[in-house]
Design an enzyme around this catalytic site. Sequence first.
Site, short mmCIF file in Angstrom:
data_model
loop_
_atom_site.label_atom_id
_atom_site.label_comp_id
_atom_site.label_asym_id
_atom_site.label_seq_id
_atom_site.Cartn_x
_atom_site.Cartn_y
_atom_site.Cartn_z
N TYR A 49 -1.32 -0.46 10.45
CA TYR A 49 -1.45 -0.80 9.02
C TYR A 49 -0.17 -0.39 8.28
O TYR A 49 0.36 -1.14 7.47
CB TYR A 49 -2.67 -0.08 8.46
N SER A 62 0.87 -1.19 0.00
CA SER A 62 0.00 0.00 0.00
C SER A 62 0.90 1.23 0.00
O SER A 62 2.08 1.14 0.38
CB SER A 62 -0.85 0.00 1.28
N1 NAP Z 1 -8.81 -0.85 -0.81
C1 NAP Z 1 -7.75 -0.06 -0.77
O1 NAP Z 1 -7.83 1.17 -0.89
C2 NAP Z 1 -6.39 -0.66 -0.62
C3 NAP Z 1 -5.28 0.16 -0.90
C4 NAP Z 1 -4.00 -0.39 -0.75
C5 NAP Z 1 -3.85 -1.70 -0.37
N2 NAP Z 1 -4.96 -2.47 -0.09
C6 NAP Z 1 -4.74 -3.85 0.32
O2 NAP Z 1 -5.44 -4.68 -0.59
C7 NAP Z 1 -5.82 -5.89 0.06
C8 NAP Z 1 -7.31 -6.15 -0.14
O3 NAP Z 1 -8.01 -5.05 0.42
P1 NAP Z 1 -9.57 -4.80 0.13
O4 NAP Z 1 -9.73 -3.33 0.12
O5 NAP Z 1 -10.03 -5.59 -1.02
O6 NAP Z 1 -10.18 -5.36 1.52
P2 NAP Z 1 -11.53 -6.17 1.82
O7 NAP Z 1 -12.59 -5.76 0.90
O8 NAP Z 1 -11.75 -5.99 3.27
O9 NAP Z 1 -11.11 -7.69 1.53
C9 NAP Z 1 -10.16 -8.31 2.34
C10 NAP Z 1 -10.09 -9.78 2.03
O10 NAP Z 1 -9.12 -10.39 2.91
C11 NAP Z 1 -9.71 -11.51 3.56
N3 NAP Z 1 -9.15 -11.65 4.91
C12 NAP Z 1 -9.05 -10.69 5.87
N4 NAP Z 1 -8.54 -11.20 6.99
C13 NAP Z 1 -8.29 -12.51 6.74
C14 NAP Z 1 -7.77 -13.59 7.51
N5 NAP Z 1 -7.38 -13.43 8.78
N6 NAP Z 1 -7.67 -14.80 6.94
C15 NAP Z 1 -8.06 -15.00 5.67
N7 NAP Z 1 -8.55 -14.03 4.88
C16 NAP Z 1 -8.67 -12.80 5.42
C17 NAP Z 1 -11.21 -11.19 3.60
O11 NAP Z 1 -11.98 -12.36 3.65
P3 NAP Z 1 -12.70 -12.90 5.01
O12 NAP Z 1 -13.17 -11.69 5.75
O13 NAP Z 1 -13.73 -13.83 4.52
O14 NAP Z 1 -11.62 -13.62 5.75
C18 NAP Z 1 -11.40 -10.50 2.26
O15 NAP Z 1 -11.59 -11.45 1.25
C19 NAP Z 1 -5.41 -5.73 1.52
O16 NAP Z 1 -4.14 -6.33 1.73
C20 NAP Z 1 -5.28 -4.22 1.67
O17 NAP Z 1 -4.42 -3.86 2.71
C21 NAP Z 1 -6.21 -1.98 -0.21
#
Ligand code: NAP
Length: 238
Positions: free
Chosen positions: A155, A142
């Site tokens: 984070y 990120s």
């Molecule tokens: N969205 C943004 O702006 C952004 C920007 C930069 C980086 N990121 C990164 O991109 C990635 C995805 O983010 P997102 O925005 O798509 O988040 P999200 O919508 O909350 O999705 C997160 C995913 O991770 C899974 N997860 C979370 N904790 C887990 C655990 N303990 N074990 C197994 N699976 C787990 C969740 O599934 P379950 O809840 O079913 O376990 C879900 O499928 C993350 O690493 C985040 O830090 C996001």
Amino acid sequence: MMKLKNKKAIVTGGSRGLGKATAIAFAKKGIDVAITGRDEEKLKKTVTEIKALGVNAFYEIFDVRNYKEVQVGIKNIISNLGTVDILVNNAGIAAIGSLNEMEVSVWEQIIQTNVLGMYYVTKEVLPYLIDKNKGDIINVASTAGLNGNPNISAYSASKFAVIGLSQSLMKEVRKNNIRVNTLTPSTIASDMTLELGMTDGNPDKVLQPEDFAQLIVAGLQLPRRAMLANASLWSTNP
Ligand SMILES: NC(=O)c1ccc[n+]([C@@H]2O[C@H](COP(=O)([O-])OP(=O)(O)OC[C@H]3O[C@@H](n4cnc5c(N)ncnc54)[C@H](OP(=O)(O)O)[C@@H]3O)[C@@H](O)[C@H]2O)c1
């Protein structure tokens, strides 16, 4: 250009958000996909959507914080997929709050999920890629892994760690013809950022999960001599 059709991919956190968009983009390229997460309902629904695109898709439930569960889960995935070519380490969580006020348990969970979780999954998948002498690992960091900002210390610390882990690994496994691509996206509309109130999700202004998925597909299609290091994705909207 790497041919993506019939490749086999694992996307952690593939039930929703960026992981789901990536799994769907992979399926559109003819890649078979295993998605992982903890919420079976969401995983099931997403697998149905992926399968409708004509590829083999299935889910495996495990908590990335639990090494034993990860070991079993990855074994099951490999026996179902037959092999693996691409690992997307995407599962992650975030929380907002000052270091002073955030509960110790929340701080710990962020590090356990984003750092140890990525390490456990990578450790279990890597031997298969080394055996093939080929593969792609995509680690989702990120912009918070490049700069610290207030109210996001856990984070940010976790994503700095992801970048460090990725750079070390990249240099370890180049000799095995394995690329470690590291992505550092800024805010993208997803369940995570909507739930945290970081964006209103307006598609005219904010990056969408599909934009992120396109970056991953583009990275995979680079010549094999090239990989992405700290590849940031920004909205054109000021
Ligand atoms: N969205 C943004 O702006 C952004 C920007 C930069 C980086 N990121 C990164 O991109 C990635 C995805 O983010 P997102 O925005 O798509 O988040 P999200 O919508 O909350 O999705 C997160 C995913 O991770 C899974 N997860 C979370 N904790 C887990 C655990 N303990 N074990 C197994 N699976 C787990 C969740 O599934 P379950 O809840 O079913 O376990 C879900 O499928 C993350 O690493 C985040 O830090 C996001």
